[in-house]
Design an enzyme around this catalytic site. Sequence first.
Site, PDB file in Angstrom:
ATOM      1  N   LYS A 275       0.837  -1.202   0.000  1.00 12.84           N
ATOM      2  CA  LYS A 275       0.000   0.000   0.000  1.00 12.84           C
ATOM      3  C   LYS A 275       0.870   1.249   0.000  1.00 12.84           C
ATOM      4  CE  LYS A 275      -3.993  -1.804   2.563  1.00 12.84           C
ATOM      5  NZ  LYS A 275      -4.965  -1.578   1.491  1.00 12.84           N
ATOM      6  N   ARG A 349     -10.460 -11.391   1.748  1.00  6.79           N
ATOM      7  CA  ARG A 349     -11.314 -12.435   1.165  1.00  6.79           C
ATOM      8  C   ARG A 349     -10.660 -13.801   1.246  1.00  6.79           C
ATOM      9  NH1 ARG A 349     -11.415  -9.126  -4.373  1.00  6.79           N
ATOM     10  NH2 ARG A 349     -11.158  -7.505  -2.795  1.00  6.79           N
TER      11      ARG A 349
HETATM   12  N1  BES Z   1      -8.187  -3.670   4.201  1.00 12.06           N
HETATM   13  C1  BES Z   1      -8.319  -3.235   2.865  1.00 12.06           C
HETATM   14  C2  BES Z   1      -9.587  -2.417   2.621  1.00 12.06           C
HETATM   15  C3  BES Z   1      -9.676  -1.114   3.337  1.00 12.06           C
HETATM   16  C4  BES Z   1      -9.226   0.054   2.748  1.00 12.06           C
HETATM   17  C5  BES Z   1     -10.261  -1.039   4.584  1.00 12.06           C
HETATM   18  C6  BES Z   1      -9.324   1.252   3.415  1.00 12.06           C
HETATM   19  C7  BES Z   1     -10.358   0.168   5.242  1.00 12.06           C
HETATM   20  C8  BES Z   1      -9.903   1.317   4.666  1.00 12.06           C
HETATM   21  C9  BES Z   1      -8.332  -4.434   1.932  1.00 12.06           C
HETATM   22  O1  BES Z   1      -7.592  -5.516   2.340  1.00 12.06           O
HETATM   23  C10 BES Z   1      -7.773  -3.977   0.626  1.00 12.06           C
HETATM   24  O2  BES Z   1      -6.628  -3.650   0.592  1.00 12.06           O
HETATM   25  N2  BES Z   1      -8.593  -3.969  -0.407  1.00 12.06           N
HETATM   26  C11 BES Z   1      -8.167  -3.551  -1.688  1.00 12.06           C
HETATM   27  C12 BES Z   1      -8.698  -4.533  -2.698  1.00 12.06           C
HETATM   28  C13 BES Z   1      -8.097  -4.389  -4.070  1.00 12.06           C
HETATM   29  C14 BES Z   1      -6.638  -4.765  -4.034  1.00 12.06           C
HETATM   30  C15 BES Z   1      -8.849  -5.273  -5.017  1.00 12.06           C
HETATM   31  C16 BES Z   1      -8.722  -2.152  -1.934  1.00 12.06           C
HETATM   32  O3  BES Z   1      -9.827  -1.850  -1.454  1.00 12.06           O
HETATM   33  O4  BES Z   1      -8.036  -1.365  -2.539  1.00 12.06           O
HETATM   34 MN    MN Z   2      -5.571  -5.360   1.762  1.00 15.87          MN
END
Ligand code: BES
Ligand code: MN
Length: 497
Positions: A275, A349
């Site tokens: 990230k 997931r």
């Molecule tokens: N934990 C994150 C989602 C999230 C983002 C929760 C911001 C709370 C605040 C999740 O694991 C994630 O990273 N999701 C990705 C999915 C993508 C890679 C398909 C996302 O939402 O960008």
């Molecule tokens: Mn994630």
Amino acid sequence: MTSTPSISFAKPGTPKKGSVIVFCAEDGALSDAARANDPGKTMDRAFPVADFTGKFGSTLEVLAPEGTGIDRLVAVGVGKVSALDDYAWLKLGGVIASQLRKSAEVAVILDLAGASVDGAAAAGVAAGVLLRSYGFDKYKTKKDNGDKADDKKAAKVTIHCADPAAAKKAFADAEAIVGGVVLARDLVNEPANVLGPVEFAAQAKELEKLGVKVEILTEKEMKKLGMGALLGVAQGSVRPPRLAVMQWNGGKAKDKPIAFVGKGVVFDSGGVSIKPAAGMEDMKGDMGGAAAVTGLVHVLAARKAKANVVGIIGLVENMVDGNAQRPGDIVTSMSGQTIEVLNTDAEGRLVLADALWYCNQRFEPKFMIDLATLTGAVMVALGQTHAGLFSNNDELAERLTASGTATQEKLWRMPLGSDYDKLIDSKNADMKNIGGRYGGSITAAQFLQRFVKDTPWAHLDIAGTAMGSPTNEINQSWGSGYGVRLLDRLVRDHYEG
Ligand code: BES
Ligand code: MN
Ligand code: ZN
């Protein structure tokens, strides 16, 4: 929580010291019990000059009112009395908590002109006081005002109402709910260096004190069960994963349980699909689903709910490391289905896939509800006041939506369908862990649906509501505890007795 007020209940009275808080309905209407605390009729003079009309949530403070020994008299507006519902009482409790100031003793005169206030309402006000007073300050050695952290004495709040015995009885359940919400908030707020998978599992184990049966599965046991999806996420962390299985059996022995499953990523760096740095600290809250499930089990056990309930939480840390999983890796889930991991940041997931499958196999529950801070996309769609609701069962979805309205932990239903499902078909495996550019919350939900068979199921995407959501009358904390009150209400309204 050094400054949590203590609560007691008493008959209406006229305290001689401390602060007195009275309720005032629309158009400035005061009850006799309220007026008894204002012999000098200070409020009659103050209301018009301050333009105070009793609007819901408004307040007016009078210092050292004439003819009394008290320091302050505070009027809290309640608006239209006929519009007061369960949530309104909680909010009024929150307004009261915002008016405690430095008073050591606060009397709340819970009486309304021309209306009776029952024990449940008094308990709701008390719960609102406690929820609003919550603050995560355990790591502050000094208060923001420079006082020593333990300097502030907790206020004693006495709620004066017509039937204190009934209020006290109702407060037992309300206190159980507050306890669960506070537990969930604490877990979300706790930094990841302190709360790893093992430490979180130990918190779940604590629920044994309330009569919950708790099993903690280790990495070795999960390997044996074939949980390759969950373990793939965990393999980049030096801290081993855990799966906690909590059972509260308050129902009839023959009744199938209802089940709640939570995403418990104690920290989500994104893994190799790392990230961006800005805001990554928020990912200490990526276990908000697991926190809500743990908080819920606490509530149900603490109030001895007449239901058989299973809570399962998948606890892992998603890190970057020489042993971390790579984009392109193919893992085999407990279900036997294979998954091509195209993005290691779509890890929630993967954790839930094995947790849901395990739950379904082992318990054959009446339904499964999972909670997860699953996608950023749900915030794009719904903002931070509604969580996304996905379900294969209309009755369950409708009941959840109604519980959301009643508790104001709101839900908005989103679609599922084969057009979306095919977006996660993979060239190299049974499925991939990301869809395309659009509908990211939906493709995430479609992925989960591949692990629930025909069991009634709902998925709540709480990424926008579990943490960093707007503060309100009953929550001032980053971790909101979202989901605990919602699901307690669902169980209470439909699955007990
Ligand atoms: N934990 C994150 C989602 C999230 C983002 C929760 C911001 C709370 C605040 C999740 O694991 C994630 O990273 N999701 C990705 C999915 C993508 C890679 C398909 C996302 O939402 O960008
Ligand atoms: Mn994630
Ligand atoms: Zn995540």
